[in-house]
Design a protein around this motif. Structure first.
Motif, PDB file in Angstrom:
ATOM      1  N   ARG A 105       3.426   7.964  -9.750  1.00  0.00           N
ATOM      2  CA  ARG A 105       4.668   7.740  -9.030  1.00  0.00           C
ATOM      3  C   ARG A 105       5.182   6.319  -9.272  1.00  0.00           C
ATOM      4  O   ARG A 105       6.371   6.073  -9.273  1.00  0.00           O
ATOM      5  CB  ARG A 105       4.360   7.920  -7.545  1.00  0.00           C
ATOM      6  CG  ARG A 105       5.531   8.167  -6.682  1.00  0.00           C
ATOM      7  CD  ARG A 105       5.033   8.589  -5.342  1.00  0.00           C
ATOM      8  NE  ARG A 105       4.192   7.532  -4.781  1.00  0.00           N
ATOM      9  CZ  ARG A 105       4.066   7.313  -3.477  1.00  0.00           C
ATOM     10  NH1 ARG A 105       4.685   8.087  -2.625  1.00  0.00           N
ATOM     11  NH2 ARG A 105       3.300   6.346  -3.039  1.00  0.00           N
ATOM     12  N   GLN A 106       4.245   5.374  -9.447  1.00  0.00           N
ATOM     13  CA  GLN A 106       4.645   3.968  -9.510  1.00  0.00           C
ATOM     14  C   GLN A 106       4.942   3.433 -10.908  1.00  0.00           C
ATOM     15  O   GLN A 106       5.633   2.439 -11.058  1.00  0.00           O
ATOM     16  CB  GLN A 106       3.543   3.092  -8.915  1.00  0.00           C
ATOM     17  CG  GLN A 106       3.418   3.236  -7.418  1.00  0.00           C
ATOM     18  CD  GLN A 106       2.207   2.468  -6.897  1.00  0.00           C
ATOM     19  OE1 GLN A 106       1.612   1.666  -7.609  1.00  0.00           O
ATOM     20  NE2 GLN A 106       1.830   2.722  -5.673  1.00  0.00           N
ATOM     21  N   ASN A 109      -0.754   8.622  -7.200  1.00  0.00           N
ATOM     22  CA  ASN A 109      -0.002   7.468  -6.738  1.00  0.00           C
ATOM     23  C   ASN A 109       0.487   6.618  -7.919  1.00  0.00           C
ATOM     24  O   ASN A 109       1.616   6.144  -7.927  1.00  0.00           O
ATOM     25  CB  ASN A 109      -0.897   6.640  -5.815  1.00  0.00           C
ATOM     26  CG  ASN A 109      -0.079   5.756  -4.904  1.00  0.00           C
ATOM     27  OD1 ASN A 109       1.091   6.042  -4.631  1.00  0.00           O
ATOM     28  ND2 ASN A 109      -0.667   4.662  -4.466  1.00  0.00           N
ATOM     29  N   TYR A 110      -0.372   6.458  -8.929  1.00  0.00           N
ATOM     30  CA  TYR A 110       0.019   5.658 -10.090  1.00  0.00           C
ATOM     31  C   TYR A 110       1.098   6.355 -10.913  1.00  0.00           C
ATOM     32  O   TYR A 110       1.964   5.717 -11.484  1.00  0.00           O
ATOM     33  CB  TYR A 110      -1.204   5.341 -10.960  1.00  0.00           C
ATOM     34  CG  TYR A 110      -2.197   4.463 -10.248  1.00  0.00           C
ATOM     35  CD1 TYR A 110      -1.781   3.276  -9.651  1.00  0.00           C
ATOM     36  CD2 TYR A 110      -3.530   4.820 -10.159  1.00  0.00           C
ATOM     37  CE1 TYR A 110      -2.676   2.466  -8.980  1.00  0.00           C
ATOM     38  CE2 TYR A 110      -4.438   4.011  -9.484  1.00  0.00           C
ATOM     39  CZ  TYR A 110      -4.009   2.836  -8.901  1.00  0.00           C
ATOM     40  OH  TYR A 110      -4.898   2.040  -8.242  1.00  0.00           O
ATOM     41  N   SER A 151      -6.718   7.613  -7.274  1.00  0.00           N
ATOM     42  CA  SER A 151      -5.323   7.744  -6.838  1.00  0.00           C
ATOM     43  C   SER A 151      -4.370   7.892  -8.018  1.00  0.00           C
ATOM     44  O   SER A 151      -3.324   7.275  -8.060  1.00  0.00           O
ATOM     45  CB  SER A 151      -4.932   6.573  -5.956  1.00  0.00           C
ATOM     46  OG  SER A 151      -5.475   5.384  -6.454  1.00  0.00           O
TER      47      SER A 151
END
Ligand code: C2E
Ligand code: CA
Ligand code: CA
Ligand code: CA
Length: 274
Positions: A192-193, A189-190, A186
């Protein structure tokens, strides 16, 4: 069937035994390896893709033990991680790398940077951020010249102390790179975070770009995406001129790999032309 079953079983235990023995020896030798000065940090230069100017290097740890010989990081880092010895060993790498960077910047250019790999266990060290802060100060290195490389493995647990440590490091001004991009589950996703500055495309993708249309397209798209997110893109494992030319066409920023240089000792690195 029973006999073969038993054979399989005993073969399995023999193999397990060998693995366990090796592991035990490594663990035993690793205690005290720092004190015996068996670790050495090597540095692989990083170049601009456009005209192959050196901009910095990645610190890569080497272990030479009297009884076991040279052990590769792929074998010893997981054990150091498991035993917790990665905490003092990792601090040693940071200290060595920043001390060397001070010398290298003075000789070549003050904006050279150094990249250091951090593994998950190091984030459980409550003193990590302060150690980095004080070592930067001690070695007179600007925080922005230190690049911390982390893989998905660091972020996977989703623990709040990891997020907090990363926020503190960002506040200090150090740079953050996502290592081995594309190999995990992912990564997007990381991205983005977490506040990454740099994305390192894994060698397994770079390997295929001159022969493999899908690999080529994936790398091209990754570079475009990274740039629209404001990230610097580093290609790792560049081994051929064809790969370098393609990366130039794609607008990749930085590269490292055997084509340009292997990980080097300090002495070798200081002798390179500027
Ligand atoms: P990594 O961070 O992905 O480092 C890149 C690896 O690719 C290095 O292997 C490097 O020597 C190798 N490499 C560089 N260019 C080429 C190329 O053109 N072709 C090929 N085939 N390989 C290339 P190395 O030094 O054996 O390190 C392996 C892994 O061990 C690293 O992968 C990193 O995850 C870990 N590691 C190394 N040093 C440290 C350290 O100080 N701390 C931590 N936590 N992990 C480390
Ligand atoms: Ca790395
Ligand atoms: Ca990598
Ligand atoms: Ca890797």
């Amino acid at each position: 069937a029973k006999a073969s079953g038993r054979n399989t079983y005993s073969f399995f235990t023999d193999e397990m035994n060998t693995i366990m023995q090796r592991r035990f020896q490594l663990e035993e030798q690793m205690h005290g390896a720092l004190e015996r000065n068996e670790f050495e940090v090597y540095y692989q230069p990083q170049y601009t893709v456009l005209n192959q100017e050196i901009i910095g290097a990645e610190a890569l740890l080497r272990w030479n033990n009297n009884s076991l010989g040279n052990i590769t990081p792929d074998e010893f880092i997981p054990i150091a991680e498991h035993t917790g010895l990665i905490v003092p060993i990792g601090r040693y790498v940071i200290k060595q790398a920043l001390t060397f960077l001070n010398q290298w910047q003075k000789q070549n250019a003050l904006n050279y940077s150094i990249s250091v790999n951090l593994s998950p266990r190091q984030f459980r060290d409550p003193g990590l951020v302060n150690f980095i802060k004080s070592t930067l100060k001690e070695t007179h290195i600007a925080a922005s010249c230190l690049n911390l490389e982390i893989t998905e493995g660091v972020l996977m647990s989703g623990q709040s102390y990891i997020y907090q440590a990363i926020s503190k490091l960002k506040k200090l001004g150090v740079k953050l790179a996502m290592d081995d991009f594309g190999t995990g589950y992912s990564s997007l996703n990381y991205l983005r975070q977490y506040p990454f500055d740099e994305l390192k495309i894994d060698r397994s993708f770079i390997q295929g770009i001159s022969e493999n249309k899908p690999d080529c397209d994936l790398v091209k798209a990754t570079i475009a995406m990274s740039h629209s997110l404001g990230l610097t893109v580093v290609a790792e494992g560049v081994e051929t001129n064809e790969q370098l030319t393609l990366l130039q066409d794609m607008g990749c920023n930085v590269c490292q790999g055997y084509l340009l240089n292997r990980p080097l000792t300090i002495q070798q690195l200081l002798k390179l032309p500027k």
